[in-house]
Design a protein around this motif. Structure first.
Motif, mmCIF file in Angstrom:
data_model
loop_
_atom_site.group_PDB
_atom_site.id
_atom_site.type_symbol
_atom_site.label_atom_id
_atom_site.label_comp_id
_atom_site.label_asym_id
_atom_site.label_seq_id
_atom_site.Cartn_x
_atom_site.Cartn_y
_atom_site.Cartn_z
ATOM 1 N N GLY A 18 -45.686 -74.395 -45.326
ATOM 2 C CA GLY A 18 -46.707 -73.572 -44.678
ATOM 3 C C GLY A 18 -46.824 -73.927 -43.199
ATOM 4 O O GLY A 18 -46.533 -75.062 -42.795
ATOM 5 N N SER A 19 -47.240 -72.970 -42.416
ATOM 6 C CA SER A 19 -47.379 -73.194 -40.967
ATOM 7 C C SER A 19 -48.526 -74.161 -40.701
ATOM 8 O O SER A 19 -49.679 -73.904 -41.070
ATOM 9 C CB SER A 19 -47.671 -71.856 -40.290
ATOM 10 O OG SER A 19 -48.365 -72.069 -39.083
ATOM 11 N N TRP A 235 -42.645 -70.443 -39.302
ATOM 12 C CA TRP A 235 -41.450 -69.994 -38.580
ATOM 13 C C TRP A 235 -40.838 -71.124 -37.751
ATOM 14 O O TRP A 235 -39.639 -71.123 -37.490
ATOM 15 C CB TRP A 235 -41.788 -68.807 -37.669
ATOM 16 C CG TRP A 235 -41.716 -67.489 -38.373
ATOM 17 C CD1 TRP A 235 -42.712 -66.854 -39.051
ATOM 18 C CD2 TRP A 235 -40.560 -66.619 -38.471
ATOM 19 N NE1 TRP A 235 -42.264 -65.653 -39.558
ATOM 20 C CE2 TRP A 235 -40.947 -65.485 -39.203
ATOM 21 C CE3 TRP A 235 -39.250 -66.700 -37.989
ATOM 22 C CZ2 TRP A 235 -40.068 -64.436 -39.487
ATOM 23 C CZ3 TRP A 235 -38.381 -65.656 -38.268
ATOM 24 C CH2 TRP A 235 -38.785 -64.542 -39.009
ATOM 25 N N SER A 236 -41.645 -72.081 -37.322
ATOM 26 C CA SER A 236 -41.101 -73.177 -36.500
ATOM 27 C C SER A 236 -40.166 -74.048 -37.345
ATOM 28 O O SER A 236 -39.128 -74.508 -36.864
ATOM 29 C CB SER A 236 -42.221 -74.043 -35.932
ATOM 30 O OG SER A 236 -43.234 -73.232 -35.401
ATOM 31 N N SER A 237 -40.539 -74.275 -38.619
ATOM 32 C CA SER A 237 -39.663 -75.040 -39.512
ATOM 33 C C SER A 237 -38.482 -74.175 -39.943
ATOM 34 O O SER A 237 -37.341 -74.652 -40.007
ATOM 35 C CB SER A 237 -40.424 -75.479 -40.768
ATOM 36 O OG SER A 237 -41.559 -76.222 -40.418
ATOM 37 N N ALA A 263 -45.547 -67.719 -32.979
ATOM 38 C CA ALA A 263 -44.731 -67.663 -31.758
ATOM 39 C C ALA A 263 -43.234 -67.735 -32.051
ATOM 40 O O ALA A 263 -42.426 -67.038 -31.428
ATOM 41 C CB ALA A 263 -45.137 -68.829 -30.855
ATOM 42 N N ASP A 264 -42.869 -68.586 -33.012
ATOM 43 C CA ASP A 264 -41.450 -68.912 -33.138
ATOM 44 C C ASP A 264 -40.638 -67.854 -33.888
ATOM 45 O O ASP A 264 -39.406 -67.959 -33.974
ATOM 46 C CB ASP A 264 -41.289 -70.312 -33.736
ATOM 47 C CG ASP A 264 -41.755 -71.365 -32.737
ATOM 48 O OD1 ASP A 264 -42.030 -70.979 -31.575
ATOM 49 O OD2 ASP A 264 -41.861 -72.545 -33.089
ATOM 50 N N HIS A 377 -40.675 -84.785 -34.330
ATOM 51 C CA HIS A 377 -40.155 -84.031 -35.489
ATOM 52 C C HIS A 377 -39.184 -82.932 -35.088
ATOM 53 O O HIS A 377 -38.192 -82.680 -35.768
ATOM 54 C CB HIS A 377 -41.328 -83.451 -36.290
ATOM 55 C CG HIS A 377 -42.268 -82.598 -35.495
ATOM 56 N ND1 HIS A 377 -42.740 -81.402 -35.943
ATOM 57 C CD2 HIS A 377 -42.834 -82.756 -34.257
ATOM 58 C CE1 HIS A 377 -43.549 -80.875 -35.045
ATOM 59 N NE2 HIS A 377 -43.629 -81.682 -34.018
ATOM 60 N N ARG A 378 -39.460 -82.278 -33.972
ATOM 61 C CA ARG A 378 -38.566 -81.161 -33.584
ATOM 62 C C ARG A 378 -37.196 -81.696 -33.142
ATOM 63 O O ARG A 378 -36.182 -81.038 -33.328
ATOM 64 C CB ARG A 378 -39.194 -80.313 -32.480
ATOM 65 C CG ARG A 378 -40.590 -79.841 -32.834
ATOM 66 C CD ARG A 378 -40.790 -78.347 -32.784
ATOM 67 N NE ARG A 378 -42.159 -78.053 -33.218
ATOM 68 C CZ ARG A 378 -42.495 -77.644 -34.432
ATOM 69 N NH1 ARG A 378 -41.594 -77.427 -35.351
ATOM 70 N NH2 ARG A 378 -43.761 -77.430 -34.752
ATOM 71 N N MET A 379 -37.158 -82.895 -32.572
ATOM 72 C CA MET A 379 -35.877 -83.481 -32.183
ATOM 73 C C MET A 379 -35.097 -83.912 -33.421
ATOM 74 O O MET A 379 -33.877 -83.816 -33.449
ATOM 75 C CB MET A 379 -36.089 -84.685 -31.249
ATOM 76 C CG MET A 379 -36.749 -84.352 -29.925
ATOM 77 S SD MET A 379 -36.108 -82.878 -29.086
ATOM 78 C CE MET A 379 -34.374 -83.265 -28.929
#
Ligand SMILES: O=C(O)C1=C[C@@H](OP(=O)(O)O)[C@@H](O)[C@H](O)C1
Ligand SMILES: C=C(OP(=O)(O)O)C(=O)O
Length: 424
Positions: A18-19, A235-237, A263-264, A377-379
């Motif tokens: 989930g977002s 959407w970011s994941s 956004a993503d 986490h995003r890296m």
């Protein structure tokens, strides 16, 4: 934790969590709504856990029922004078304004990277709201007291939209008269749309002119009815899986909301530009590797979280891609301009930065090696996806950082037939 990810193809079906952006907002609304809120598909990330613990500390009760959460609240009645936001920038900025509705003394703090992220704009907002701040140097912890004055506000939106999100929540539930918030230089506008959407779900209508002036109506007691809300898939994941499918395999990502304000979801515009092979099957996105992805040009100013994974996609495209919005990267879990540069260097990609744009030359395969997660986490996700196209494994140090948004990331990566091993 150190994780080694081997090159190879990714294959299978996955559902992202989930977002956390939506989950934290729904938690905030559930606390402010006097009554019951049922949250379906609740997030389980560290940031989601932080938000749940915050609303519990501020007086809500939380019960898990059949995979959903039932939140009961009677407004803000703190059971503790310390609110811990973990490593969540959003929780810190959102719940500080909400905690400010309480007249008593309360401290907002956090851990790790959050303690290094500047919060100067909170001072401006809190002082305009009549709050007293103790020894605040622009970084958490922050201790506040005194009654909250719900009145017009001016906010500097240059660094983050999250300050505005906090003010919109606090004022929508407390305004006794029409209130105007004026924002200079608003950024991350889709996140503001998400805020307005969640507020509307809880009966709070806010209008705005060009994201610069917001009109909040006096808060009417919305009654103690039950509000039921499902958290959208993140959407970011999903972006990590989407890029993985485009550069190295064949993958179906389930339960994505096509008409989201997240956004993503803008990633789909990039995929179209670079000629990726994808289509919708109901609410599942099916994406397959194409061998000749074209370079792209994209402005990520409004969706900064896409930057690391977009850089990996750019590295797999033919020719020179351009990603704009470098100035949005500094104040995240890591300085992502720096950490993304480190990843590109590891991969052996040529890149240059000019003003606000990163130019990346694509290559048919990447180098492997060892890289720090920079506690971001995003890296972690970007490096793991890059490994699929590398000529040897990529070892990611401090890979546990991924739990900030996606605790099951490596479990899912393995289920998608990618070899990854925890080495420490
Ligand atoms: O409101 C939100 O949920 C978020 C807003 C964005 O931050 P900024 O507004 O600071 O750019 C984004 O980078 C962050 O991951 C989540
Ligand atoms: C920057 C992020 O989150 P936050 O600002 O909420 O910590 C992120 O998730 O990439």
């Amino acid at each position: 934790m150190q994780v080694s990810v081997s090159p190879g193809k990714i294959h299978g079906t996955v559902c992202a969590p989930g977002s956390k952006s939506m989950m934290q907002r729904v938690c905030a609304a559930a606390l402010l709504h006097r009554g019951t809120t049922i949250i379906h598909n609740p997030g389980i990330s560290n940031d989601d856990k932080a938000a749940l613990e915050i609303i519990r500390q501020l007086g809500a009760s939380i019960e898990a029922r059949d995979g959903s959460l039932v939140i009961e609240s009677n407004g803000i009645n703190p059971i503790s004078d310390v609110i811990d936001c973990g490593e969540s920038g959003l929780s810190a900025r959102l719940f500080t304004s909400i905690a400010a509705l309480y007249d008593g003394r309360i401290t907002i703090t956090g851990h790790g990277s959050l303690l290094r992220r500047q919060m100067f704009e909170l001072k401006n907002i809190l002082l305009q709201s009549g709050k007293v701040l103790e020894d605040f140097n622009g970084f958490l912890p922050l201790t506040i007291s005194a009654p909250f004055h719900a009145g017009d506000l001016n906010i500097d939106g240059t660094l983050s939209s999250q300050y505005l999100t906090g003010a919109l929540f606090a004022l929508s539930f407390s305004a006794e008269k029409e209130i105007t918030i004026t924002v200079s230089n608003p950024k991350s506008k889709p996140y503001i749309d998400l805020t307005l959407k969640v507020l509307a779900d809880f009966g709070k209508e806010v209008t705005h002119d060009q994201y610069e002036v917001y009109h909040i109506s006096p808060s009417v007691n919305e009654g103690s009815g039950i509000i039921v809300r499902a958290v959208e898939t993140d959407w970011s994941s999903a972006a990590a899986w989407i890029v993985a499918g485009a550069i190295a395999g064949d993958i179906i990502i389930q339960h994505l909301d096509k008409d989201t304000t997240q956004a993503d979801a803008r990633l789909l515009d990039v995929l179209k530009d670079c000629g990726a092979d994808f289509h919708w099957e109901g609410d599942s996105l099916h994406i397959r590797q194409t061998n000749a992805l074209k370079s792209f040009s994209f402005d990520a100013t409004e969706c900064p979280d896409l930057f690391p994974v977009l850089s990996v996609l750019a590295g797999a495209c033919e020719g020179r891609s351009e990603i704009t919005g470098i100035h949005r990267l500094e104040h995240k879990e890591s300085d992502r301009a720096y950490s993304t540069g480190a990843l590109l260097r590891l991969l052996g990609l040529d890149y240059t930065a000019a003003k606000d744009t990163l130019f990346i030359e694509g290559k048919s395969s990447f180098n492997g090696g060892t890289i720090s997660s920079y506690n971001d986490h995003r890296m972690v996700m970007a490096a793991a996806i890059a490994a699929l196209r590398a000529d040897s494994e990529i070892v990611i140090e401090n890979a546990e950082a991924v739990a900030k948004s996606y605790p099951d990331f490596f479990k899912h990566l393995q289920s998608l037939q990618v070899r990854c091993t925890q080495t420490i």
